[in-house]
Enzyme design. Structure first.
Site, mmCIF file in Angstrom:
data_model
loop_
_atom_site.group_PDB
_atom_site.id
_atom_site.type_symbol
_atom_site.label_atom_id
_atom_site.label_comp_id
_atom_site.label_asym_id
_atom_site.label_seq_id
_atom_site.Cartn_x
_atom_site.Cartn_y
_atom_site.Cartn_z
ATOM 1 N NE ARG A 108 -5.336 -1.829 9.449
ATOM 2 C CZ ARG A 108 -5.387 -1.325 8.204
ATOM 3 N NH1 ARG A 108 -5.088 -0.049 7.995
ATOM 4 N NH2 ARG A 108 -5.782 -2.066 7.192
ATOM 5 C CG ASN A 151 -6.594 2.188 5.571
ATOM 6 O OD1 ASN A 151 -5.740 1.298 5.518
ATOM 7 N ND2 ASN A 151 -7.511 2.339 4.646
ATOM 8 C CD GLU A 178 -3.037 0.950 0.266
ATOM 9 O OE1 GLU A 178 -2.345 1.917 -0.067
ATOM 10 O OE2 GLU A 178 -4.256 0.887 0.043
ATOM 11 C CG ASP A 202 -7.551 0.326 -1.447
ATOM 12 O OD1 ASP A 202 -7.203 1.239 -0.693
ATOM 13 O OD2 ASP A 202 -7.321 -0.867 -1.189
ATOM 14 C CG ASN A 249 -8.815 2.884 1.438
ATOM 15 O OD1 ASN A 249 -7.599 2.825 1.598
ATOM 16 N ND2 ASN A 249 -9.588 1.832 1.540
HETATM 17 CA CA CA Z 1 -6.086 1.214 1.229
#
Ligand code: CA
Length: 297
Positions: free
Chosen positions: A106, A108, A23, A204, A154
């Site tokens: 958490r 991101n 990521e 995403d 995201n």
């Molecule tokens: Ca992501």
């Protein structure tokens, strides 16, 4: 280097390997290196194109996103909040705890705006809806809550003129746009840029090119889509891994689109069919990326 064509797209495997959840790719235009994270593994990778050596920092907890600091080193959105990281020693310093009382959450995805503020959001580890938020970390390390009732915070990005900010709350199956007040770092006038059909995968991470078009990775969809500033789907890049997570421009003239991917959750059969799941892909494009800013005043 492995390469090939897939649905008329020319790509190569920039870095092989099977990240759990690769990521947050960012390009360091000073060193000519790409950095990215493996979220659940809590790793930050750094690699120079043309070489095979990947250097890695072990964060010690999940890391959702990183950004370069103007003063050197990194700022990171780690599980427990915002941290500063010394790239030489690998020392991780949690400076601003976020939702520390909510062990089920958490941090991101995150990214820096043009004024050097770092934006990052949270999500529930079990993806429970509506319990996340989006935060803004200013260069003086004050944290401001920007959005609440986010499900999976995201992709983030800004139009080249800095007047629009893009944001993805993944389960909403859409890219949203806001009017962006660059001077004060505030959002208003939330609206939908583009809805993404469930069958195409879940939106995403994203990045913005120099023409102001938005490139979004589709988790489960095996594709990157390019949307115009008015929300029209104008291009699709397909890659041989279904779980694409994010993308950024780097390389010479910033025309290489680097795409991260994930192997987590794939069945044994899917892993056999997707030997490159978890790799870092590279796609050469005609349009360059809009430079990504660094953290700090
Ligand atoms: Ca992501």
């Amino acid at each position: 280097m492995t390469g090939g064509r897939h649905d008329r797209t020319t790509f190569d495997i920039a870095v092989a390997g099977s990240a759990e959840v690769g990521e947050g790719p960012i390009w360091d235009d000073v060193t000519g290196e790409l950095l990215w994270v493996d979220i659940p593994a809590g790793l930050i990778h750094r690699w120079r194109p043309g070489t095979t050596a990947v250097s890695t920092i072990v964060v010690g907890q999940p890391v959702g996103a990183i950004a370069l600091r103007r003063s050197g080193g990194l700022v990171a959105a780690v599980r427990d909040g915002f941290a500063l990281i010394d790239q030489k020693s690998g020392k991780v310093e949690l400076r601003c705890p976020v939702e520390i009382d909510r062990v089920e959450n958490r941090m991101n995805d995150g990214k820096c705006d043009g004024a050097g503020r770092f934006w990052a959001g949270t999500m529930a580890l079990d993806s429970r809806p509506g319990v996340g938020s989006l935060y803004r970390l200013d260069p003086d390390l004050t944290v401001t809550t920007i959005l609440t009732e986010v499900s999976i915070s995201n992709g983030l990005g800004w139009a080249p003129d800095d007047r629009t900010m893009y944001f993805v709350d993944s389960p909403a199956q859409a890219i949203d746009a806001f009017d962006f007040d660059a001077e004060r770092g505030l959002l208003s006038n939330r609206r939908r840029l583009a809805a993404i059909e469930v069958e195409a995968g879940m939106p995403d991470g994203l990045t913005v090119d120099s023409a102001g078009f938005v490139w979004v990775a589709l988790w489960g969809g095996g594709a990157i889509r390019r949307y115009s500033p008015t929300g029209d789907l104008v291009d699709t890049v397909r890659l041989p891994a279904t779980q694409l997570t994010s993308c950024t421009f780097g390389g010479p003239e910033r025309r290489d689109l680097y795409v991260t991917s994930a192997s987590r959750g794939l069945s044994a059969g899917e892993r056999r069919r997707q030997p490159h799941a978890g790799a870092l892909f590279r796609v050469r494009l005609d349009v360059p990326g809009h430079p990504v800013a660094r953290f700090g005043g």
